[in-house]
Design a protein around this motif. Structure first.
Motif, PDB file in Angstrom:
ATOM      1  N   ARG A  62      96.602 -44.780   1.132  1.00 29.84           N
ATOM      2  CA  ARG A  62      96.562 -46.164   1.084  1.00 29.84           C
ATOM      3  C   ARG A  62      95.899 -46.854   2.290  1.00 29.84           C
ATOM      4  NH1 ARG A  62      99.336 -48.637  -3.085  1.00 29.84           N
ATOM      5  NH2 ARG A  62     100.314 -47.079  -4.598  1.00 29.84           N
ATOM      6  N   SER A  63      95.690 -46.020   3.301  1.00 28.16           N
ATOM      7  CA  SER A  63      95.104 -46.376   4.388  1.00 28.16           C
ATOM      8  C   SER A  63      93.747 -45.736   4.818  1.00 28.16           C
ATOM      9  CB  SER A  63      96.242 -46.350   5.782  1.00 28.16           C
ATOM     10  OG  SER A  63      96.364 -44.905   5.717  1.00 28.16           O
ATOM     11  N   ARG A 120      90.787 -59.036 -15.230  1.00 29.70           N
ATOM     12  CA  ARG A 120      91.180 -59.519 -13.682  1.00 29.70           C
ATOM     13  C   ARG A 120      91.318 -58.363 -12.827  1.00 29.70           C
ATOM     14  NH1 ARG A 120      97.023 -62.791 -13.837  1.00 29.70           N
ATOM     15  NH2 ARG A 120      97.169 -63.145 -11.648  1.00 29.70           N
ATOM     16  N   LEU A 121      90.768 -58.488 -11.727  1.00 29.39           N
ATOM     17  CA  LEU A 121      90.794 -57.688 -10.712  1.00 29.39           C
ATOM     18  C   LEU A 121      91.889 -57.705  -9.665  1.00 29.39           C
ATOM     19  CD1 LEU A 121      89.553 -55.222  -8.982  1.00 29.39           C
ATOM     20  CD2 LEU A 121      88.262 -56.675  -7.849  1.00 29.39           C
ATOM     21  N   THR A 122      92.841 -56.831  -9.341  1.00 29.83           N
ATOM     22  CA  THR A 122      93.866 -57.021  -8.248  1.00 29.83           C
ATOM     23  C   THR A 122      93.566 -55.688  -7.416  1.00 29.83           C
ATOM     24  OG1 THR A 122      95.446 -58.231 -10.033  1.00 29.83           O
ATOM     25  CG2 THR A 122      96.225 -57.443  -7.827  1.00 29.83           C
ATOM     26  N   VAL A 123      93.553 -56.048  -6.230  1.00 26.95           N
ATOM     27  CA  VAL A 123      93.487 -55.147  -5.079  1.00 26.95           C
ATOM     28  C   VAL A 123      94.682 -55.221  -4.295  1.00 26.95           C
ATOM     29  CG1 VAL A 123      92.163 -54.221  -3.113  1.00 26.95           C
ATOM     30  CG2 VAL A 123      91.007 -55.231  -5.280  1.00 26.95           C
ATOM     31  N   VAL A 124      95.588 -54.176  -4.149  1.00 24.75           N
ATOM     32  CA  VAL A 124      96.642 -54.119  -3.441  1.00 24.75           C
ATOM     33  C   VAL A 124      96.660 -53.087  -2.485  1.00 24.75           C
ATOM     34  CG1 VAL A 124      99.046 -53.807  -3.345  1.00 24.75           C
ATOM     35  CG2 VAL A 124      98.014 -55.358  -4.957  1.00 24.75           C
ATOM     36  N   SER A 125      96.733 -52.904  -1.370  1.00 28.42           N
ATOM     37  CA  SER A 125      96.686 -51.681  -0.500  1.00 28.42           C
ATOM     38  C   SER A 125      95.566 -50.991  -0.563  1.00 28.42           C
ATOM     39  CB  SER A 125      97.916 -51.087  -0.272  1.00 28.42           C
ATOM     40  OG  SER A 125      98.984 -51.717  -0.234  1.00 28.42           O
ATOM     41  N   GLY A 126      94.353 -51.278  -0.585  1.00 28.75           N
ATOM     42  CA  GLY A 126      93.048 -50.708  -1.035  1.00 28.75           C
ATOM     43  C   GLY A 126      92.925 -50.048  -2.365  1.00 28.75           C
ATOM     44  N   ARG A 127      93.858 -50.295  -3.350  1.00 28.56           N
ATOM     45  CA  ARG A 127      93.735 -49.741  -4.747  1.00 28.56           C
ATOM     46  C   ARG A 127      93.391 -50.767  -5.756  1.00 28.56           C
ATOM     47  NH1 ARG A 127      96.349 -44.361  -4.102  1.00 28.56           N
ATOM     48  NH2 ARG A 127      96.535 -44.055  -6.493  1.00 28.56           N
ATOM     49  N   ALA A 128      92.562 -50.605  -6.683  1.00 26.95           N
ATOM     50  CA  ALA A 128      92.304 -51.504  -7.599  1.00 26.95           C
ATOM     51  C   ALA A 128      92.807 -51.352  -8.803  1.00 26.95           C
ATOM     52  CB  ALA A 128      90.763 -51.317  -7.901  1.00 26.95           C
ATOM     53  N   ILE A 148      82.810 -51.916  -7.785  1.00 28.00           N
ATOM     54  CA  ILE A 148      83.627 -52.276  -6.852  1.00 28.00           C
ATOM     55  C   ILE A 148      84.613 -51.094  -6.303  1.00 28.00           C
ATOM     56  CG2 ILE A 148      86.130 -53.423  -6.919  1.00 28.00           C
ATOM     57  CD1 ILE A 148      84.780 -55.342  -9.088  1.00 28.00           C
ATOM     58  N   LEU A 149      84.759 -49.968  -7.291  1.00 35.14           N
ATOM     59  CA  LEU A 149      85.310 -48.902  -6.591  1.00 35.14           C
ATOM     60  C   LEU A 149      84.430 -48.170  -5.461  1.00 35.14           C
ATOM     61  CD1 LEU A 149      86.458 -46.933 -10.108  1.00 35.14           C
ATOM     62  CD2 LEU A 149      88.084 -48.310  -8.105  1.00 35.14           C
ATOM     63  N   GLN A 150      82.971 -48.325  -5.511  1.00 34.15           N
ATOM     64  CA  GLN A 150      82.297 -47.943  -4.398  1.00 34.15           C
ATOM     65  C   GLN A 150      82.314 -48.452  -3.111  1.00 34.15           C
ATOM     66  OE1 GLN A 150      80.872 -44.793  -5.522  1.00 34.15           O
ATOM     67  NE2 GLN A 150      82.228 -45.628  -7.259  1.00 34.15           N
ATOM     68  N   LEU A 151      82.656 -49.801  -3.200  1.00 33.96           N
ATOM     69  CA  LEU A 151      82.900 -50.616  -2.500  1.00 33.96           C
ATOM     70  C   LEU A 151      84.225 -50.380  -1.493  1.00 33.96           C
ATOM     71  CD1 LEU A 151      82.302 -53.222  -0.463  1.00 33.96           C
ATOM     72  CD2 LEU A 151      83.650 -54.415  -2.174  1.00 33.96           C
ATOM     73  N   LEU A 152      85.204 -50.101  -2.230  1.00 33.75           N
ATOM     74  CA  LEU A 152      86.481 -49.739  -1.570  1.00 33.75           C
ATOM     75  C   LEU A 152      86.402 -48.323  -1.060  1.00 33.75           C
ATOM     76  CD1 LEU A 152      88.718 -50.768  -4.794  1.00 33.75           C
ATOM     77  CD2 LEU A 152      88.732 -51.869  -2.425  1.00 33.75           C
ATOM     78  N   VAL A 421      96.168 -51.773 -15.181  1.00 29.94           N
ATOM     79  CA  VAL A 421      95.762 -50.274 -15.092  1.00 29.94           C
ATOM     80  C   VAL A 421      95.252 -50.049 -13.855  1.00 29.94           C
ATOM     81  CG1 VAL A 421      95.948 -49.785 -17.547  1.00 29.94           C
ATOM     82  CG2 VAL A 421      93.881 -50.136 -16.453  1.00 29.94           C
ATOM     83  N   GLU A 422      95.556 -48.813 -13.212  1.00 24.00           N
ATOM     84  CA  GLU A 422      94.552 -48.653 -11.968  1.00 24.00           C
ATOM     85  C   GLU A 422      93.345 -47.966 -12.110  1.00 24.00           C
ATOM     86  OE1 GLU A 422      95.112 -46.348  -7.606  1.00 24.00           O
ATOM     87  OE2 GLU A 422      96.601 -46.075  -9.312  1.00 24.00           O
ATOM     88  N   LEU A 423      92.409 -48.352 -11.357  1.00 26.73           N
ATOM     89  CA  LEU A 423      90.853 -47.890 -11.532  1.00 26.73           C
ATOM     90  C   LEU A 423      90.728 -46.752 -10.340  1.00 26.73           C
ATOM     91  CD1 LEU A 423      88.344 -50.782 -11.905  1.00 26.73           C
ATOM     92  CD2 LEU A 423      89.217 -49.586 -13.564  1.00 26.73           C
TER      93      LEU A 423
END
Length: 487
Positions: A62-63, A120-128, A148-152, A421-423
């Motif tokens: 997560r970091s 709806r996109l929610t990002v928490v601690s680097g996870r989508a 968005i996943l590639q950006l993360l 759901v997590e992406l």
């Protein structure tokens, strides 16, 4: 390019006077040192399948990954400063201005956008995490979320916690006069692909096609741009057909259907220097998208001029048209996407009045064929913009900056919605098939960015905006004057 670029039109002065290039982008991002260690982005379908995680996301750190030890050479060589973002990034400030002015975005304000949102996109601690409200047309949602996943993955730990709504339709839906009450509440924040001039208040975001459009066999932007470069070298501008070209689906808008009035009709004695073609995407798909130039966008760079006309609103075709080294004859429209706000009439394209489009196209082609040096410069400058200022480095940086600036306006702590759901990349790509999987693999980021994102310039001042508008009108007056004079 210098901070003052000459217009292709005689007598119009500097191409971007009035501050459009007050912060000129350093377009070539410094590469990481050859001795530096690139950090690979993990991706393993075989391991995911063995662990039964192709439909569920596997545990991930997560970091951000820890920094690697610097070599002796790197320790004594400070990293160069990040490049300045292209000027179209400055519109991020104006896109977000309604919520800055209102003191930020509350949860009730955000949830007023639900009726307009596909997800709806929610990002928490680097996870989508994504909560889906309805499926989008074709795979717009899939490839937007893939991007968005590639950006993360590219910038681990850099995307802040956020909570956002995404609309994936063609037409803007949130306008300044939609809010009721006195005083008017802030509009619901909504990310989308385009907006209508100054009336719609959505937040612009890169469209899905930068990562590929499998239904019409359009490859991701980065490899497709390489194809354009090869085709441009293979057929120099002087050797191309001396006409204006457009090909696409004319039935999505009246603007496109009306354009066909400008087509060549030798029997009727009509010659507007335009060669316009209808493409049946369904038939092309049944035919396997044979590489005959009919639907291969890079193979369509065989005309000296390319026409841009809006679809239902904007059109993803604009970047492909710009990439051909042929001047873009852009029929004026009020719809803009995130990068087209950086295009300048007379520097990146030739403006076409929609009310007089047939005569205007004919004149532009006639003038251009008589003035090849200026015309080639216009085409090359449009392609340079597409190749350098719209390269995927800057697309990802735009995403990072707009999401970061947006997240700073949230007045609550984002939490994962109950139905979200997590992406993760394996869950999206490992079970995909055909062109969908092919394009995901082509557009997948392989390594963590070994450099800082470009630095976001400040918003345009009122004086800069006034000067830019004045120059834009000057170019259009000059075009009209030239058309009337026939020279």
């Amino acid at each position: 390019m210098s901070s003052v670029q000459s217009s292709f039109l005689p007598g119009t002065g500097g191409g971007i006077s009035g501050g459009r290039h007050h912060h000129p982008p350093q377009r070539r991002r410094p590469r990481a040192s050859p001795t530096s260690t690139q950090i690979p982005i993990p991706f393993d379908c075989a391991a995911a399948a063995a662990n039964g995680t192709t439909s569920l996301c596997s545990p991930r750190p997560r970091s951000p990954p820890p920094p690697t030890s610097a070599t002796a050479e790197e320790a004594h060589s400070p990293a160069p400063p990040p490049p300045t973002c292209p000027d179209y990034f400055r519109y991020i400030h104006s896109d977000l201005s309604p919520w800055r002015a209102s003191g930020g975005i509350t949860l009730p304000t955000l949830e007023r956008a639900i009726p307009h949102a596909a997800f709806r996109l929610t990002v928490v601690s680097g996870r989508a995490y994504v909560e889906t409200y309805h499926r989008a047309f074709q795979t717009r949602d899939v490839f937007t979320q893939w991007g968005i996943l590639q950006l993360l993955a590219r910038y681990p730990g850099r995307v802040p916690d956020l909570d956002a709504m995404f609309n994936l339709e063609d037409m803007p839906e949130i306008f300044r006069n939609d809010a009721d009450g006195n005083p008017a509440p802030p509009p619901p924040p909504l990310f989308r692909y385009c907006k209508d001039g100054g009336d719609s208040v959505e937040i612009l975001f890169p469209d899905w096609s930068f990562w590929g459009w499998p239904e019409v066999n359009i490859r991701p932007w980065a490899p497709l741009m390489e194809n354009f470069v090869r085709e441009n070298r293979a057929l120099p501008w002087q050797n191309r057909e001396p006409f204006a070209f457009w090909k696409g689906n004319p039935y999505v808008s009246n603007a496109r259907k009306d354009l066909f009035k400008c087509n060549n009709d030798s029997a009727a004695g009509k010659e507007f220097n335009a060669r316009l073609f209808d493409v049946d995407w369904r038939a092309a798909s049944r035919n396997g998208f044979k590489d005959d130039g009919s639907t291969n966008l890079a193979k369509q760079c065989k005309y000296r001029y390319k026409i841009y006309v809006q679809g239902r609103s904007w059109s993803v075709s604009e970047k492909y048209i710009l990439a051909c080294d042929s001047p873009m004859l852009a029929i004026d429209t009020s719809f803009r996407d995130f990068f087209s706000r950086g295009l300048v009439a007379g520097e990146h394209y030739w403006p076409i009045d929609p009310a007089e489009k047939c005569d205007a196209v004919k004149f532009a082609v006639d003038w251009g064929n008589k003035h090849p040096r200026e015309t080639m410069r216009l085409g090359e400058e449009g392609s340079r913009f597409a190749r350098e200022e719209m390269g995927m480095d800057f697309v990802y940086d735009y995403m990072l900056h707009v999401l970061t600036e947006y997240a700073a306006l949230l007045r609550y702590k984002p939490t994962v919605p109950e139905k979200a759901v997590e992406l993760c990349p394996e869950a999206m790509a490992c079970g995909a098939e055909g062109r969908e999987r092919e394009f995901m693999m082509e557009s997948r980021e392989r390594h963590v960015a070994g450099y800082e994102p470009c630095s976001l310039p400040p918003p345009f001042t009122k004086e800069e905006t006034r000067d830019m508008d004045a120059r834009e009108q000057e170019v259009r007056r000059k075009v009209v004057k030239m058309e009337k004079a026939g020279s």
